[in-house]
Motif scaffolding. Sequence first.
Motif, short mmCIF file in Angstrom:
data_model
loop_
_atom_site.label_atom_id
_atom_site.label_comp_id
_atom_site.label_asym_id
_atom_site.label_seq_id
_atom_site.Cartn_x
_atom_site.Cartn_y
_atom_site.Cartn_z
N PRO A 297 3.10 4.00 -4.80
CA PRO A 297 2.47 3.09 -3.84
C PRO A 297 2.72 3.54 -2.39
O PRO A 297 3.75 4.12 -2.08
CB PRO A 297 3.16 1.75 -4.14
CG PRO A 297 4.45 2.13 -4.72
CD PRO A 297 4.22 3.38 -5.50
N ARG A 298 1.77 3.22 -1.55
CA ARG A 298 1.89 3.55 -0.13
C ARG A 298 1.97 2.29 0.71
O ARG A 298 2.01 2.37 1.94
CB ARG A 298 0.68 4.40 0.30
CG ARG A 298 0.49 5.65 -0.53
CD ARG A 298 -0.79 6.35 -0.16
NE ARG A 298 -0.68 6.90 1.19
CZ ARG A 298 -0.83 8.17 1.49
NH1 ARG A 298 -1.07 9.03 0.54
NH2 ARG A 298 -0.74 8.60 2.73
N HIS A 299 1.94 1.13 0.08
CA HIS A 299 1.91 -0.14 0.79
C HIS A 299 2.74 -1.14 -0.01
O HIS A 299 2.86 -1.04 -1.23
CB HIS A 299 0.46 -0.61 0.94
CG HIS A 299 0.28 -1.69 1.97
ND1 HIS A 299 0.58 -3.00 1.71
CD2 HIS A 299 -0.15 -1.64 3.27
CE1 HIS A 299 0.32 -3.73 2.80
NE2 HIS A 299 -0.12 -2.90 3.75
N LEU A 300 3.32 -2.10 0.70
CA LEU A 300 4.10 -3.12 0.01
C LEU A 300 3.26 -3.92 -0.97
O LEU A 300 3.75 -4.39 -1.99
CB LEU A 300 4.74 -4.07 1.04
CG LEU A 300 5.88 -3.48 1.89
CD1 LEU A 300 6.35 -4.49 2.92
CD2 LEU A 300 7.03 -3.04 1.01
N ASN A 301 1.95 -4.08 -0.66
CA ASN A 301 1.07 -4.83 -1.56
C ASN A 301 0.88 -4.12 -2.90
O ASN A 301 0.45 -4.73 -3.87
CB ASN A 301 -0.29 -5.06 -0.90
CG ASN A 301 -0.19 -6.01 0.27
OD1 ASN A 301 0.74 -6.81 0.38
ND2 ASN A 301 -1.13 -5.91 1.20
N ASP A 302 1.15 -2.79 -2.95
CA ASP A 302 0.99 -2.05 -4.19
C ASP A 302 2.16 -2.25 -5.14
O ASP A 302 2.08 -1.85 -6.30
CB ASP A 302 0.83 -0.54 -3.89
CG ASP A 302 -0.39 -0.27 -3.02
OD1 ASP A 302 -1.32 -1.09 -3.07
OD2 ASP A 302 -0.41 0.75 -2.31
N LEU A 303 3.27 -2.80 -4.66
CA LEU A 303 4.46 -2.99 -5.50
C LEU A 303 4.27 -4.21 -6.41
O LEU A 303 3.44 -5.08 -6.13
CB LEU A 303 5.69 -3.19 -4.62
CG LEU A 303 6.08 -2.01 -3.72
CD1 LEU A 303 7.24 -2.41 -2.81
CD2 LEU A 303 6.45 -0.79 -4.55
N PRO A 304 5.02 -4.30 -7.51
CA PRO A 304 4.96 -5.51 -8.36
C PRO A 304 5.30 -6.76 -7.56
O PRO A 304 6.04 -6.73 -6.58
CB PRO A 304 6.02 -5.23 -9.44
CG PRO A 304 6.15 -3.75 -9.47
CD PRO A 304 5.92 -3.27 -8.07
N ASP A 305 4.72 -7.91 -7.98
CA ASP A 305 4.88 -9.16 -7.24
C ASP A 305 6.36 -9.54 -7.09
O ASP A 305 6.79 -9.99 -6.03
CB ASP A 305 4.12 -10.29 -7.96
CG ASP A 305 2.62 -10.05 -7.93
OD1 ASP A 305 2.18 -9.26 -7.07
OD2 ASP A 305 1.91 -10.65 -8.73
N LEU A 306 7.14 -9.36 -8.16
CA LEU A 306 8.55 -9.74 -8.09
C LEU A 306 9.30 -8.86 -7.10
O LEU A 306 10.18 -9.34 -6.37
CB LEU A 306 9.18 -9.64 -9.48
CG LEU A 306 10.55 -10.32 -9.65
CD1 LEU A 306 10.46 -11.80 -9.27
CD2 LEU A 306 11.02 -10.20 -11.07
N LEU A 307 8.95 -7.57 -7.05
CA LEU A 307 9.61 -6.67 -6.10
C LEU A 307 9.19 -7.01 -4.68
O LEU A 307 10.00 -6.92 -3.74
CB LEU A 307 9.26 -5.22 -6.44
CG LEU A 307 10.19 -4.14 -5.90
CD1 LEU A 307 11.62 -4.43 -6.27
CD2 LEU A 307 9.77 -2.77 -6.41
N GLN A 308 7.93 -7.43 -4.47
CA GLN A 308 7.50 -7.88 -3.14
C GLN A 308 8.31 -9.10 -2.70
O GLN A 308 8.73 -9.20 -1.54
CB GLN A 308 6.01 -8.21 -3.15
CG GLN A 308 5.08 -7.02 -3.33
CD GLN A 308 3.63 -7.43 -3.20
OE1 GLN A 308 3.28 -8.28 -2.38
NE2 GLN A 308 2.77 -6.81 -4.00
N ALA A 309 8.51 -10.04 -3.63
CA ALA A 309 9.28 -11.24 -3.28
C ALA A 309 10.72 -10.87 -2.91
O ALA A 309 11.30 -11.45 -1.98
CB ALA A 309 9.26 -12.22 -4.44
N LEU A 310 11.30 -9.92 -3.63
CA LEU A 310 12.66 -9.47 -3.30
C LEU A 310 12.72 -8.89 -1.90
O LEU A 310 13.71 -9.04 -1.19
CB LEU A 310 13.11 -8.43 -4.32
CG LEU A 310 13.95 -8.91 -5.49
CD1 LEU A 310 14.19 -7.78 -6.47
CD2 LEU A 310 15.28 -9.48 -5.02
#
Length: 819
Positions: free
Chosen positions: A151-164
């Motif tokens: 991924p090149r953007h935070l939005n590309d990460l899994p939802d749980l990892l974004q929340a972390l």
Amino acid sequence: MFGPPASAALLDLVGDPVLTLRADLSALRANPAAREWLGADAAEGWRLLRQAAGTRLESWLREACHAIDAGRAPPSAPPLKLADGQRATLHLLRDRPNWLLHAHLSAADPSEPPLAEWLALLPLPALLADAASGSLLRHNAAFAALYAGTPRHLNDLPDLLQALLGWHRGMPLPALTAQRPQDGPLITEAEFVDPQGQQRWLQARLRLWRHNGRALLLAVLEDHSTLHERDLAHQQLDALMDTAAVGLATFQPEAGWLKAHRKGSPFKTGAKQAVNSLQGINRDIVEPSSLPEFERLQRALKKGDAVEVRYAVRHPELGRRWLLTRVAPGLLAGGRRSTSVVTLDVTAQAQAENALLLRAESERAVLDSVLVGIVTVGPEGIEWMNRSARRMFGCELEDVLGQPMGVLAPEDDEHAFHAEPGSDVFECRLRGRDGREFWVIGNAVQTPREDGPGVTSWQTTYALLDIDRRRQAEAQSRLAQASLARIIEGAPLAITLHEAQSLRIVKLNHAAATLAGRPEAAMLGGTPAQLFGDEQGAQVVADMREALESQTVVQREYHVPAGGSTRIWDARLLHLAGVGGDDTPELLLLVASDVTEQRAAEQARLQAAISQRELLVREVHHRIKNNLQGVAGLLQQIAARRPEVAGVLKEAVGQVQAIAQVYGLQVGAAGPLVLKRVFDAIVGSVQRMQGRVLTTTAEGGALLNDWCLPEAEAIPIALSLNELLGNALKHSNEAQVRCQLICDTTGVTVEIANPGHLPQGFLLQNVRSGVSGLGLVRALLPRRSAILSLEQQGEDVVCRLELIPPSVVHNPATKPSSG
């Protein structure tokens, strides 16, 4: 649309990154150095760089474009500081109709912190991201191991990892943005499943770093899974100590007893415990006979040796008790020695032994209730028979008491009851005292018995099971198998049995031999290829292996040549595992039926249904076209009567006519519409509606008939062409409008040029979606496979519409062009 091949090849030789930009400054092409700089998807990398650089870069790009088009020297580009410490200096050049952007990369300032090295050395997952755009600037290998992909953007990460990471719906959490310099980091926790499927309990420490108007998100993650497992183990251990009669303590030579067990001593009277810990078991309460063992336990504790000691103690309240203590030495994480001591009260084992003695007296009562006939024979003859044996032989114990076992068997010297008993299982025929004859299966066990001091005799116990009904069932089963074999042999289905390992044929019926074209005897031991032919052999073997592994029915169809025609066989494959018991080899069952005529009938019905459907679709398209033309005529009549809305209705009539043209083309067409036909139809419709002539050209040769429009995209693209042509005529001031259709191997380009000038500061992306004009075009065109640009070229305004797959597809009726 990459320009002349020669100039593209020259740009590929340049060592610095060079981007070819469209009129809207989006990336069209990148040389190898630019792809190495921005990533394999250079267009996406350029977009993220512009987004991360902010308004400084965008302002310079606009000012440089205006200055170069006006013949003035462009302003100097703002220096860009990259995430790895490098700096980039940009230069913009005009290469009509595109732009060339040259980037000179300089090394990092040695005085700045080596961020990449620090991230590489950090064992914890860490990252650096742009808090405004969400672009991932830097991260280490430990963080990359938490997700799959690049991924090149935070939005590309899994939802749980974004929340972390404090990222929610494309922006940082309010708690993160409200951080002050003196505040501590924001801490988040969550249970996360990594790409290897392992569950981890992660804790993230987050902080926003603001510098020169830019906000960066710094995050460091810690794996607390071990801490959670340790806490859970402590809870489970405490629960175990609370519920089990076990004493537990930890002893270290340098610190003594660290933690006593939860229970204290395994002895308690009510709520009062007699001994508080393992230290309380001292020499005073140990039985004299157990003192040597107790001393051995004390020496093992001092030396840290592993030992298991059983000893007796005399408790002042509970009396004599037996204890079992196990000592287990170990090493802690810091290298310190530790010894775990577990003490069990094993007095209950002695009580259990007494209970076993009591149970022995009730064994005969239990044996008397089982369904197996049991007869005990001693030196003097039959001593005891259970109820099942008495019922089996039709007599009471008194009738045969003291007699040899042979009284229950026919007069046969080789009968098992007359011979010496052995350990093998025997099967024999018996006749009861009531005259009933039956079969039994049983065995005889000899055990020694003490009849007195120094006197040992042997006791024989016979266990007998009446199998007369089983014998009758086996006879019926043999009859049923014979009947089934006759049915299989006469069935119209081809049936074969194959050995699971080699897949050789071990059994087949007449229909299977007919399928192979060989006698049944010649096919035994044959291969699947001999059954279905060499062409199908490899596929049949693969399907059989799949059936052996899946344990379910596998269905396949095989086309077998038969003379001058091909027969279709519908085959079912089933793994027969353990059908005949453990000693039976594994087999594979194949059942095949000839479905040639059935498939031919189904194909005929399918073709008839397809033909009927195509006829109905053409009729529907024809009626829709006629109805749309009728609607257009009504709108034209209303426009004639209502001049105040004539302009709006004329535009609506053009849109309706464009849709009608598409449905008209679909009346006689099968499959997707040829783009050239749609283009000619829309040009003709616009000329008729506007009363003006358009200058049209087409380039591409055979490719003009190769590119087609899918059914879902035909009407949106036709409406878009109608609006673009109408818009060009509207703003041309009665001047000539030129329209060109260009087809190549990558896609289709429609270029429309008309005299005029774009408004100052015009940007296509600022045009809002609407129901007409450019707003309607932007709303209709697909986002990813259609590129619309509008730019000023001298005295002309040039509109370019680029269509690439899947907005356009190759004509299935023609061979796609290579390259």
